[in-house]
Design a protein around this motif. Structure first.
Motif, mmCIF file in Angstrom:
data_model
loop_
_atom_site.group_PDB
_atom_site.id
_atom_site.type_symbol
_atom_site.label_atom_id
_atom_site.label_comp_id
_atom_site.label_asym_id
_atom_site.label_seq_id
_atom_site.Cartn_x
_atom_site.Cartn_y
_atom_site.Cartn_z
ATOM 1 N N ILE A 1 98.885 143.356 39.765
ATOM 2 C CA ILE A 1 98.839 142.185 40.473
ATOM 3 C C ILE A 1 97.523 141.525 40.053
ATOM 4 N N ILE A 2 97.504 140.145 39.690
ATOM 5 C CA ILE A 2 96.232 139.446 39.436
ATOM 6 C C ILE A 2 95.679 138.998 40.520
ATOM 7 N N GLN A 3 94.360 138.913 40.657
ATOM 8 C CA GLN A 3 93.666 138.278 41.706
ATOM 9 C C GLN A 3 93.196 136.912 41.389
ATOM 10 N N PRO A 4 93.280 135.980 42.264
ATOM 11 C CA PRO A 4 92.910 134.530 42.179
ATOM 12 C C PRO A 4 91.406 134.264 41.733
ATOM 13 N N ILE A 5 90.999 134.850 40.401
ATOM 14 C CA ILE A 5 89.532 134.825 40.303
ATOM 15 C C ILE A 5 89.181 133.361 40.247
ATOM 16 N N ALA A 6 89.788 132.457 39.507
ATOM 17 C CA ALA A 6 89.270 131.169 39.433
ATOM 18 C C ALA A 6 89.290 130.287 40.862
ATOM 19 N N GLU A 7 90.184 130.701 41.681
ATOM 20 C CA GLU A 7 89.885 130.030 43.178
ATOM 21 C C GLU A 7 88.859 130.743 43.960
ATOM 22 N N ILE A 8 88.724 132.033 43.878
ATOM 23 C CA ILE A 8 87.545 132.494 44.562
ATOM 24 C C ILE A 8 86.003 131.734 44.028
ATOM 25 N N GLY A 9 86.078 131.963 42.467
ATOM 26 C CA GLY A 9 84.913 131.400 42.017
ATOM 27 C C GLY A 9 84.604 129.973 42.443
ATOM 28 N N LYS A 10 85.705 128.880 42.549
ATOM 29 C CA LYS A 10 85.305 127.583 42.740
ATOM 30 C C LYS A 10 84.802 127.798 44.320
ATOM 31 N N GLN A 11 85.160 128.578 45.205
ATOM 32 C CA GLN A 11 84.846 128.552 46.512
ATOM 33 C C GLN A 11 83.326 129.269 46.716
ATOM 34 N N LEU A 12 82.753 129.951 45.572
ATOM 35 C CA LEU A 12 81.397 130.471 45.718
ATOM 36 C C LEU A 12 80.448 129.619 44.827
ATOM 37 N N GLU A 13 80.957 128.464 44.192
ATOM 38 C CA GLU A 13 80.041 127.706 43.316
ATOM 39 C C GLU A 13 78.815 127.212 43.644
ATOM 40 N N ASP A 14 78.893 126.874 45.075
ATOM 41 C CA ASP A 14 77.562 126.134 45.702
ATOM 42 C C ASP A 14 76.962 127.086 46.573
ATOM 43 N N LYS A 15 77.274 128.588 46.673
ATOM 44 C CA LYS A 15 76.736 129.336 47.801
ATOM 45 C C LYS A 15 75.865 130.181 47.212
ATOM 46 N N ASN A 16 75.315 130.040 45.878
ATOM 47 C CA ASN A 16 74.119 130.844 45.538
ATOM 48 C C ASN A 16 74.455 132.347 45.665
ATOM 49 N N ILE A 17 75.607 132.340 45.327
ATOM 50 C CA ILE A 17 76.040 134.064 45.292
ATOM 51 C C ILE A 17 76.878 134.373 43.749
ATOM 52 N N TYR A 18 76.266 135.344 43.335
ATOM 53 C CA TYR A 18 76.791 135.847 41.969
ATOM 54 C C TYR A 18 78.143 136.369 42.135
ATOM 55 N N PHE A 19 79.123 136.217 41.002
ATOM 56 C CA PHE A 19 80.354 136.659 41.093
ATOM 57 C C PHE A 19 80.767 137.450 39.694
ATOM 58 N N HIS A 20 81.364 138.827 39.950
ATOM 59 C CA HIS A 20 81.523 139.679 38.819
ATOM 60 C C HIS A 20 82.969 139.794 39.035
ATOM 61 N N SER A 21 83.792 140.057 37.922
ATOM 62 C CA SER A 21 85.034 140.620 37.906
ATOM 63 C C SER A 21 85.271 141.494 36.719
ATOM 64 N N ASP A 22 85.739 142.604 36.980
ATOM 65 C CA ASP A 22 86.218 143.941 36.077
ATOM 66 C C ASP A 22 87.554 143.373 35.480
ATOM 67 N N VAL A 23 87.584 142.713 34.082
ATOM 68 C CA VAL A 23 88.586 142.477 33.523
ATOM 69 C C VAL A 23 89.117 143.427 32.577
ATOM 70 N N VAL A 24 88.868 144.659 32.759
ATOM 71 C CA VAL A 24 89.272 145.748 31.886
ATOM 72 C C VAL A 24 90.711 145.820 31.400
ATOM 73 N N GLN A 25 91.470 145.517 32.564
ATOM 74 C CA GLN A 25 92.999 145.603 32.289
ATOM 75 C C GLN A 25 93.485 144.240 31.852
ATOM 76 N N SER A 26 92.869 143.239 31.874
ATOM 77 C CA SER A 26 93.500 142.077 31.467
ATOM 78 C C SER A 26 92.763 141.400 30.190
ATOM 79 N N PHE A 27 91.792 141.913 29.677
ATOM 80 C CA PHE A 27 91.199 141.456 28.523
ATOM 81 C C PHE A 27 92.130 142.054 27.372
#
Length: 389
Positions: free
Chosen positions: A155-181
């Motif tokens: 199952i794929i998590q909505p990474i882009a949607e989450i990232g868009k919500q975090l853009e102006d919050k000064n919070i770093y966003f990491h994603s483990d893409v081992v299975q999708s790369f």
């Protein structure tokens, strides 16, 4: 033998083996040495770094090589926490279904007074609820880490949607893409993440190598323990042959990604159709968006580890979860939205495919599946208590 455990590891490709042998034989110098032999090894190292940088549309200095996915996750998290502008106690948000390497590291961090960790549950569809994530944010939230693709369910998590919500919050966003790369196009998520972690042996490269992509705006502060490799982030002599081999295999997979993705989608659909058509007592786990290489299933009446052993006896390699979690008695955390209780969770098994999986492989799996489950039903074995083969 039919190999259906590509989510655990992959065989090295011909190009990866060729590059490894060539570099190990002809560019054997220590890349940190100042003589010409070391310089030649350094040139190979930087060429490999440039290949991954091009894949991620970034500059070479934003790629850090590691010993694999586990170190990539740990090093990424620790580096981002050091880079965070938040002073004092730092708050981290992650899902309950993160890969074991990251999940247990965060568990340990949460025992310290320096860190607070919030683990978000998965929704009924296996995805993170973005509103719950946003509600979990606190003034001292420094980092959010969400795995892109589950290694157990696909199952794929909505990474882009989450990232868009975090853009102006000064919070770093990491994603483990081992299975999708190497299996999915990551370009849609690149603008919205600060850090991605990958592993070589999931993309037909050698084991013992991984990498981290850092966004150019992330400050790569050297590790507090003095080290002199990879921007000062890690110690140890760099494995140039393995890194070169990794970059070659990654490039090959990216060049074939559209063709391979179509093949995987076809193989997954064929597999699920045949399961239903032949009434194999396996229920595939389904979600709104899934990476087609992974099909997690719940068996109707028998514990997953016994099913796995029977497949193995019949020449088919599958798994009962992440190979990185062998030895843990608990069921995979990522499947909890799809089971009614722990007993059902124990009946989980996983098939994972690649571009090497054929129609003939699927037919053989179905044939053997029917044979296995028919025998199990006839013998009426109580697999949860005692098994007599």
């Amino acid at each position: 033998m039919v190999y259906c455990d590509y989510a655990a590891t992959t065989p090295m490709s011909d190009i990866a083996l060729e590059v490894y042998q060539d570099v190990a034989k002809n560019f054997y110098g220590n890349a940190s040495s100042l003589h010409d032999t070391g310089g030649k090894a350094m040139d190979i190292l930087e060429k490999a770094r440039a290949i991954l940088a091009e894949i991620f549309h970034t500059q070479s200095r934003q790629i850090v090589f590691t010993s694999g996915g586990t170190e990539s996750n740990l090093l990424a998290i620790d580096t981002l926490l050091r880079a965070s502008p938040i002073k004092g106690r730092k708050h981290i948000i992650a899902s309950e279904a993160e890969h074991s390497s990251l999940y247990y590291h965060l568990k340990e961090l949460s025992k310290s007074e320096e860190f607070e960790v919030t683990f978000l549950p998965l929704g009924e569809d296996g995805q993170i609820n973005i509103e719950e994530l946003l509600n979990a944010i606190q003034p001292h939230t420094s980092l959010v880490s969400i795995q892109h693709v589950s290694g157990e369910t696909g199952i794929i998590q909505p990474i882009a949607e989450i990232g868009k919500q975090l853009e102006d919050k000064n919070i770093y966003f990491h994603s483990d893409v081992v299975q999708s790369f190497g299996k999915m196009n990551l370009e849609p998520i690149l603008p919205y993440v600060d850090c991605l972690t990958i592993s070589s042996h999931k993309v037909f490269g050698p084991k013992g190598v991984g990498a981290i992509y850092f966004h150019p705006e992330v400050t790569l502060s050297p590790h507090p323990v003095i080290t002199n490799h990879e921007h000062g982030l890690r110690p140890g002599t760099v494995d140039v042959p393995a890194i070169a081999s990794f970059s070659a295999s990654a490039l090959e997979q990216m060049q074939q990604i559209n063709q391979n993705k179509q093949h995987l989608a076809y193989i997954r659909e064929l597999f699920c159709e045949k399961l239903e058509k032949h009434q194999v007592p396996l229920r595939p786990i389904t979600g709104p968006e899934q990476c087609p290489s992974i099909v997690g299933c719940i068996a109707d009446f028998v514990q997953g580890d016994y099913v796995m052993l029977e497949y193995n006896r019949n020449g088919i390699d599958i798994s009962t979860g992440s190979a990185c979690s062998i030895g843990y008695a608990d069921i995979p955390r990522s499947i909890t939205p799809f089971i009614s209780d722990r007993e059902e969770g124990k009946r989980y098994i996983r098939f994972s495919f690649s571009h090497l999986t054929t129609e003939q492989d699927i037919s053989q799996i179905i044939e053997i599946s029917n044979r296995i489950f028919a025998r199990m039903k006839e013998e009426r074995i109580d697999y949860g208590k005692k098994v007599n083969w």
